[in-house]
Design a protein around this motif. Structure first.
Motif, PDB file in Angstrom:
ATOM      1  N   GLY A 216      32.941  39.270  48.522  1.00 51.77           N
ATOM      2  CA  GLY A 216      34.398  39.866  48.417  1.00 51.77           C
ATOM      3  C   GLY A 216      34.534  40.638  47.224  1.00 51.77           C
ATOM      4  N   ASP A 218      36.582  40.801  43.894  1.00 46.05           N
ATOM      5  CA  ASP A 218      37.465  40.246  42.888  1.00 46.05           C
ATOM      6  C   ASP A 218      38.443  41.425  42.157  1.00 46.05           C
ATOM      7  OD1 ASP A 218      38.662  38.977  40.653  1.00 46.05           O
ATOM      8  OD2 ASP A 218      36.571  38.301  39.850  1.00 46.05           O
ATOM      9  N   PRO A 239      37.117  39.647  52.024  1.00 50.62           N
ATOM     10  CA  PRO A 239      38.427  38.985  51.328  1.00 50.62           C
ATOM     11  C   PRO A 239      38.336  39.799  50.020  1.00 50.62           C
ATOM     12  CG  PRO A 239      36.214  37.690  51.372  1.00 50.62           C
ATOM     13  CD  PRO A 239      36.014  38.855  52.292  1.00 50.62           C
ATOM     14  N   PHE A 241      40.447  38.768  46.340  1.00 51.35           N
ATOM     15  CA  PHE A 241      40.485  37.602  45.616  1.00 51.35           C
ATOM     16  C   PHE A 241      40.724  37.592  44.172  1.00 51.35           C
ATOM     17  CE2 PHE A 241      35.914  37.141  46.662  1.00 51.35           C
ATOM     18  CZ  PHE A 241      35.548  37.492  45.266  1.00 51.35           C
ATOM     19  N   VAL A 245      36.598  33.056  45.397  1.00 51.64           N
ATOM     20  CA  VAL A 245      37.307  33.003  46.958  1.00 51.64           C
ATOM     21  C   VAL A 245      37.891  32.021  47.272  1.00 51.64           C
ATOM     22  CG1 VAL A 245      35.397  31.637  47.837  1.00 51.64           C
ATOM     23  CG2 VAL A 245      36.556  33.344  49.149  1.00 51.64           C
ATOM     24  N   THR A 248      41.917  33.591  47.078  1.00 51.30           N
ATOM     25  CA  THR A 248      42.094  34.604  48.342  1.00 51.30           C
ATOM     26  C   THR A 248      43.229  35.219  48.414  1.00 51.30           C
ATOM     27  OG1 THR A 248      39.949  34.348  49.314  1.00 51.30           O
ATOM     28  CG2 THR A 248      41.395  35.660  50.417  1.00 51.30           C
ATOM     29  N   ILE A 251      42.841  39.842  53.207  1.00 56.14           N
ATOM     30  CA  ILE A 251      41.699  40.569  53.873  1.00 56.14           C
ATOM     31  C   ILE A 251      41.969  41.956  53.990  1.00 56.14           C
ATOM     32  CG2 ILE A 251      39.960  40.502  55.753  1.00 56.14           C
ATOM     33  CD1 ILE A 251      39.997  37.796  54.509  1.00 56.14           C
ATOM     34  N   PRO A 278      45.211  36.176  54.472  1.00 49.84           N
ATOM     35  CA  PRO A 278      44.123  35.430  54.823  1.00 49.84           C
ATOM     36  C   PRO A 278      44.198  34.569  56.061  1.00 49.84           C
ATOM     37  CG  PRO A 278      44.714  34.672  52.842  1.00 49.84           C
ATOM     38  CD  PRO A 278      45.533  35.898  52.998  1.00 49.84           C
TER      39      PRO A 278
END
Length: 423
Positions: A216, A218, A239, A241, A245, A248, A251, A278
């Motif tokens: 994912g 950050d 994802p 976030f 996660v 989140t 997406i 999400p």
């Protein structure tokens, strides 16, 4: 019958035995028909199948008609055989005729025709269906009377003849049918059907990407690092976030960022505008249900959460499809990710490989009731945290822990145990 020529009586006897054989074989053929193939042929307009299906909708009337004709032929044949026996052998002719007729009816009117009907039911059932459909029109009143008397007797004995015997097939029974249809289905099609039937036995946590391995973005890290992660992302949907996660915010479909990534014009606010809310699913959701949910929600990935709302992992549409068709790969010779065969016949396994994938690739049956990954299975059976050198021995295999990282199995070796007494 004393005035009738002996040759005529013998001819009549042969005809009656053939008639009895017809009724016997017809009964077995109609009852032995594959009901699902029968429905398929009837829907396609096959005349014999249409008539056979209609006859089988009232089995008591059909059986009544068959038994009426069969018993009439057998009794009349026995009477004629007795007359022939008396003429040829005198007073001892009754015993001789009884012995010969028992043997003749057993072989020529029962065993042989019924065996043939059981082997090739359709060859006999279709012509018989035409005949019985025609005769039923004239014999219906008599058949109704016979069935009324028979059903009354069954009612007195406690049988409910009006209760429909509607029986469905369980998943296990459908799997058996598919496996036994191997000579009708290509191996690949058979494998696909079995995978679909087994899909409802698995849950999203059985195939999800564990939380620690979710790739994912950050957005709290420096922006240049975010851009580099987006450019090198191995996935199309990931994802985004804050920190972890658990937080989140959405997406992102990386394909929508190609243009701004190419000209270095992508900004954090632009990234946030392109985020999609999400999608969360609870653990324990069957894969069949989740497949339909993906279709209904028009989604391709979801975050799996436990009863407290904590993120456990991520499941994608591709993960579910791979359960049906197998891993998507361009190299059929390559090892499945996380499973590597060694020269000595053993296998190196990563601790995070799902047990279902190991079972499928190695054709074994490691238990999946309590654990979904190899690491979980080892911890479950050890009843403590794993250490290097720890060994478990499920049925037929030995699994040795080779390396541990962050209190979890990183790598293990699976070896097939030699059966006792094997040469």
């Amino acid at each position: 019958m004393n005035e009738i020529h002996l040759g005529v009586l013998i001819a009549a006897l042969i005809v009656l035995i053939l008639v009895s054989a017809f009724f016997s074989s017809s009964e077995t053929a109609l009852i032995s028909l594959n009901r699902y193939r029968l429905r398929h042929l009837a829907k396609r307009g096959h005349g014999g199948a249409v008539r056979a299906q209609k006859l089988l909708e009232q089995p008591d009337r059909l059986i009544g008609l068959i038994l009426l004709g069969n018993n009439f032929a057998n009794i009349l044949a026995s009477s004629i055989a007795t007359v022939i026996g008396l003429r040829v052998f005198g007073d001892s002719g009754i015993a001789v005729a009884t012995g010969i007729m028992t043997f003749a009816l057993l072989i020529f009117a029962e065993v042989a025709p019924k065996t043939a009907a059981a082997i090739s039911p359709e060859r006999i059932a279709w012509p018989a269906a035409y005949f019985f459909s025609f005769v039923m029109r004239f014999m219906s009143p008599l058949i109704r009377l016979i069935n009324l008397l028979a059903n009354s007797l069954l009612f007195v004995l406690g049988f409910n003849t009006r209760a429909g015997a509607v029986q469905g097939l369980s998943t296990a029974e459908l799997q058996t049918i598919v496996r036994e249809s191997s000579h009708h289905l290509p191996e690949q099609n058979q494998s696909l059907l079995l995978s679909v039937l087994e899909l409802e036995q698995a849950r999203v946590e059985d195939i999800m990407i564990p939380r620690a391995e979710i790739f994912g973005i950050d957005i709290d890290v420096p922006w240049d690092e975010v851009l580099n992660q987006l450019r090198s992302s191995p996935y199309s949907r990931i994802p985004v976030f804050h920190g972890s996660v658990e937080h989140t915010v959405g997406i992102i479909n990386v394909r929508r960022l190609f243009a701004p990534l190419m000209d270095n014009s992508l900004t954090k606010s632009q990234l946030k505008r392109l985020l999609r809310e999400p999608y969360y699913v609870p653990e324990g959701t069957p894969l069949t249900t989740q497949l339909l949910n993906f279709q209904t929600e028009n989604r391709r990935s979801a975050l799996v959460v436990d009863e407290y709302g904590d993120v456990l992992g991520m499941v994608t549409l591709e993960d579910i499809l791979e359960e049906i068709v197998g891993d998507f790969t361009t190299d059929p010779e390559s090892d499945v990710e996380g499973i590597s065969r060694q020269e000595d016949g053993s296998y190196l396994l990563r601790g995070n490989v799902p047990i279902r994938e190991i079972n499928r690739e190695l054709a074994i049956e490691l238990p999946t009731q309590e654990a979904s990954t190899l690491n979980g299975l080892i911890i479950e059976q050890l009843e403590t945290l794993p250490t290097v050198g720890a060994v478990i021995e499920p049925d037929g295999v030995q699994i040795e822990v080779l390396s541990v990282r962050k209190r979890a199995v990183e790598m293990a070796r699976l070896t097939f145990k030699m059966e006792s007494g094997a040469s």
